[in-house]
Write a protein that holds these residues in place. Structure first.
Motif, PDB file in Angstrom:
ATOM      1  N   ARG A 152       0.849  -1.188   0.000  1.00  0.00           N
ATOM      2  CA  ARG A 152       0.000   0.000   0.000  1.00  0.00           C
ATOM      3  C   ARG A 152       0.889   1.244   0.000  1.00  0.00           C
ATOM      4  O   ARG A 152       1.894   1.283   0.707  1.00  0.00           O
ATOM      5  N   SER A 327     -13.421  -1.678  15.038  1.00  0.00           N
ATOM      6  CA  SER A 327     -13.188  -1.036  13.738  1.00  0.00           C
ATOM      7  C   SER A 327     -14.508  -0.718  13.048  1.00  0.00           C
ATOM      8  O   SER A 327     -15.483  -1.438  13.215  1.00  0.00           O
ATOM      9  N   LYS A 363      -8.800  -5.568   2.673  1.00  0.00           N
ATOM     10  CA  LYS A 363      -7.542  -4.954   2.228  1.00  0.00           C
ATOM     11  C   LYS A 363      -7.096  -5.534   0.897  1.00  0.00           C
ATOM     12  O   LYS A 363      -5.986  -5.264   0.411  1.00  0.00           O
ATOM     13  N   ASP A 396     -10.408  -1.126   2.055  1.00  0.00           N
ATOM     14  CA  ASP A 396      -9.655  -0.704   3.242  1.00  0.00           C
ATOM     15  C   ASP A 396     -10.425   0.355   4.041  1.00  0.00           C
ATOM     16  O   ASP A 396      -9.825   1.270   4.601  1.00  0.00           O
TER      17      ASP A 396
ATOM     18  N   PRO B 468      -7.656  -2.601  10.979  1.00  0.00           N
ATOM     19  CA  PRO B 468      -6.865  -1.648  10.194  1.00  0.00           C
ATOM     20  C   PRO B 468      -5.821  -2.406   9.353  1.00  0.00           C
ATOM     21  O   PRO B 468      -5.432  -3.525   9.695  1.00  0.00           O
ATOM     22  N   TYR B 469      -5.396  -1.746   8.287  1.00  0.00           N
ATOM     23  CA  TYR B 469      -4.418  -2.332   7.371  1.00  0.00           C
ATOM     24  C   TYR B 469      -3.191  -2.866   8.108  1.00  0.00           C
ATOM     25  O   TYR B 469      -2.711  -3.963   7.826  1.00  0.00           O
ATOM     26  N   GLU B 470      -2.704  -2.101   9.100  1.00  0.00           N
ATOM     27  CA  GLU B 470      -1.470  -2.477   9.795  1.00  0.00           C
ATOM     28  C   GLU B 470      -1.645  -3.813  10.511  1.00  0.00           C
ATOM     29  O   GLU B 470      -0.765  -4.676  10.457  1.00  0.00           O
ATOM     30  N   TRP B 472      -3.881  -6.156   9.854  1.00  0.00           N
ATOM     31  CA  TRP B 472      -4.040  -7.172   8.806  1.00  0.00           C
ATOM     32  C   TRP B 472      -2.680  -7.556   8.228  1.00  0.00           C
ATOM     33  O   TRP B 472      -2.391  -8.730   7.997  1.00  0.00           O
TER      34      TRP B 472
END
Lengths: 524, 524
Positions: A152, A327, A363, A396, B468-470, B472
């Motif tokens: 990303r 989330s 994601k 995302d 969150p992306y982090e 994941w």
């Protein structure tokens, strides 16, 4: 099933068709479905009865009358609402609470148009917003960009331009959108110039302008005056801004000043509460919708105080919360139901509606992404939403624009063209002659009815692999993400910019250069 | 957002919940949504108006009156229809055409129940079929099985039992289904014994029996008599068969004899045209639906001639065709619209409906798979279908059952529990007190209203990654297929069979052993 290919002049036609398909972002056999905007030909899916709708409207009225809306940093907006009858309580020098008698906001909204035209520089691409018209636009506002096989990364102006080009290449979007992704390589106080230039140069569809500061909105409207002519802009909507309330129940000055700029110029604005249930709105659905209705109505009403008749779009962005992680979650069944109700409320209010889109918290453009996207997007088209932002690219939790998801979503948008076209019943579509031709037990491949209809009978996806397993296996056993990756690269390669008068282009570039030279770079 | 976790006794409760979740196939926080069958609490999505519905019904009547239905290899069925007023034309010694006066089939259907109960051996799991009741069942009939990272393979009895166990472990299915996959390691003439035994032993829900030969249907009904008691079976529906017409407009003898076996025993039957538009039905939607209605009504009518009041389910399986490859395509917008219309027609006919499911032509549980699945499944629940076969596992155009798709689909089925539960409007769900508590600008995490509702407010997927992306990324950047793979393996490991009386179990095994010993293996 070779009978089906007989009537078409096989090899040659297929080659031409494939080339055409590539040029048009994978439109394939569906060219007949392309339209400047969709005219909904199926009923809306009405979830609630009159009694319950009235209860929600009364809830919104109670919120406005008993709790009120907080306004910040924009005394002019406070003046306008006070003159119109709002009960103002000053909280500090820059903060006011305004309460509205039940029905007052609704009364103000009566001058807002139920349906209007947003003009595109190519008149064939002008869109109508409201009533049974539906406009699909790319996703909006992601700081990050995702691309298959890469980490990303922050979005750049190059990404932004790529997405404008991909959108322009697809017949399944009708609008170029706004901040498709943040061009983070350009100073914050100058990006709006490059973004709107990209929309004007690489697309010939309608678009959104800046909302991050009132002076940036002014810049974008000035650019529109160059492109369309000042007089035309005075009398027609050619640009719109998408404004967020600060939920719960706050409209801050950056938003309200921006709303006033667009309305004064006779341009359109979208009034969007971003409601995360349990965080900034009640954790129960009915309350979230009532609050969203209250906040959005107040934004829309401001436009009418500034310039009665200015186009204003009611809006709703509803996310729920994961109970395991806290989330935000997108594409959930609660939000889908909320959209259906919001559609009913907008029609009762006689305002165009923006809601939902191809939402997801995944994601990757995987199964989760498309499950969530479909849950959300089906609700948008079924509720009768008129302007569906976030129709392509959303991953995302809105933090990333994905190239591959963009293409998968475009395919969904295409399928919606067929879906919204509905179900026609007449002697021809009944096709009893086709059944009678062979009678029981005889296939219909070669009947006159099949031959007359087969080319346009069915939605033909540009991305799905519907081949037998063996063919798919021989072709490398790839999934739809891989096919989407190939398709966006090919589409960009073959992209050709729509013509733009070079004098106008020069004037736009001059304006941008002057504006950029007039201020230091700012990164906030 | 840590406020949200405060009220729950964190560690301990979460551990218990996680263990429970695993045992229940990933039900997580949604335990309150588990039901033996869904009671639809939202309106159906009605696509067509009265005039157009009447036109389709008249089309079906014309097909039956002017073209007729062909019957093969079952003179008894021909006799029954002739006595009831059908106009029989003998085509050969084994083939007859029967034409039906307009309205005749509808008249016969008046004795069929609008809603009935199919009993499960665990009475708490008995399901109702018809009206506002909705029953979700696994996919049906695939010869192949797919598993992540492995080549497609033929299904075995072990796979079959695995899917029965996975279905039983999930609260989001209500019925054990039938031929979940073909156990191709068992002789064709004996598999029905092992399949129904697996349903009886590894599930305590209702199930389907054999339809591949009338004597096999008899075997399965005999097994049901052992399990439920002969008298109970005489008076109650405990098993059903899913019968296909041979479109266009043929009912062959294997199907009609089987239908008669189930109806004579007072058991249920599903009457399913499998319509591939342009191939075995008109390429236009209205004609396909009219033909499907005609074929299915005739199957249902046969049950009423055999035993008035026997449960019969109207059904429709509608696939379109890829214009590029000639392959059947599933989960297309045309089929979705067709399902909506079929729901309206079934309600007018006062018959329960089976239609749609989580269809796909993808060869992987990828974005394509879930886009198509959602297009199809949303139409099934929105049209008010009462028995939704193919709710989990369907890939590869019905040729393969996928373990991973099964789990992704279960999650969709779970979300549908929330969706179908609807949108409640009352003082509590309006939550104005929650908004008033903090007022404008204050979040609602800690309000009494949020604390009272947050545990059950939102659908909580067992498969989606909403982190969150982090997070994941730290957890390996896996897609939903990989998570589904982990979930089905864990679910199977933790599966425990529902108790079954050992004497009954012995009697079932004896019966199967006797029947198997009575015939040579046959592989056709």
């Amino acid at each position: 099933m070779t009978e089906l290919s007989t009537p078409a002049p096989a090899g040659r036609s297929r080659g031409r068709s494939a080339r055409r398909s590539a040029r048009q972002g994978g439109v394939g056999q569906n060219k007949h479905l392309a339209v400047p905007f969709i005219t909904r030909n199926i009923p809306t899916y009405d979830l609630l009865d009159e009694d319950n709708l009235v209860k929600i409207e009364q809830g919104a009225d109670r919120i406005l009358a008993e709790i009120g809306i907080e306004f910040r940093d924009d005394p002019e907006t406070v003046n306008l609402f006070e003159k119109a009858g709002g009960q103002v309580t000053k909280i500090s020098d820059t903060v006011w609470n305004i309460k509205f008698e039940p029905g007052m906001i609704r009364e103000i909204l009566k001058t807002a148009p139920e349906r209007f035209t947003q003009h595109a520089r190519n008149p064939a691409n002008s869109v109508e917003i409201g009533g049974d018209a539906m406009v699909l636009a790319p996703s909006y506002g992601s700081p990050f960009v995702m691309e298959m096989g890469k980490e990303r990364r922050y979005g750049t102006l190059n990404d932004f331009e790529n997405f404008v080009k991909l959108a322009q290449s697809s017949p399944w979007l009708h609008h170029s959108g706004g901040t498709i992704c943040e061009p983070t390589d350009i100073p914050v106080n100058k990006r709006h110039l490059d973004m709107v230039y990209a929309h004007m140069r690489y697309s010939d569809r309608a678009f959104l302008g800046s909302i991050t500061a009132p002076e940036r909105a002014v810049d974008n409207i000035e650019m529109s005056r160059i492109l369309f002519g000042a007089e035309f802009v005075d009398n027609n909507c050619v640009i719109m801004g998408n404004f967020n309330s600060t939920s719960p129940l706050v409209w801050d000055g950056v938003s309200t000043q921006g709303i006033r700029v667009y309305a004064e110029a006779g341009q359109g604005s979208i009034h969007l509460p971003f409601l995360l249930g349990g965080a900034v709105s009640p954790v129960t659905n009915a309350g979230t919708i009532a609050q969203g209705l209250a906040e959005s109505m107040v934004g829309c009403a401001l436009t009418q105080l500034v310039r009665p008749g200015a186009p204003a779009i009611l809006a709703m962005f509803h996310a729920t919360m994961s109970l395991r992680s806290g989330s935000p979650t997108f594409g959930t069944p609660e939000s889908a139901l909320g959209s259906l109700v919001m559609g009913q409320l907008a029609r009762r209010l006689k305002l165009p509606l923006r809601c939902a889109g191809n939402f997801s918290t995944s994601k990757l453009p995987d199964g989760q992404a498309m499950t969530q996207a479909m849950m959300s997007m089906m609700s948008a088209v079924q509720c009768g939403a008129n302007y569906i932002l976030h129709s392509a690219g959303f991953l995302d939790g809105l933090l990333s624009m994905s190239y591959e998801k963009f293409m998968l979503d475009l395919d969904v948008c295409g399928a919606m063209h067929t879906y919204l076209n509905g179900f026609e019943v007449n002697d021809d579509t009944m096709g009893i002659s086709a059944l009678a031709e062979g009678g029981p037990g005889e296939h219909l491949f070669g009947t006159a009815h099949t031959l007359a209809h087969y080319e346009t009978a069915y939605w033909d996806s540009a991305i799905n692999d519907d081949h037998p397993y063996e063919t798919w296996s021989e072709q490398g056993e790839v999934d739809s993400m891989v096919r989407a990756n190939g398709l966006w690269k090919k589409t960009l390669e073959e992209y050709q910019a729509p013509p733009l008068d070079s004098e106008l282009d020069g004037q736009l570039k001059d304006f941008i250069a002057r504006r950029k030279a007039s201020m230091e770079d700012a990164w906030y």
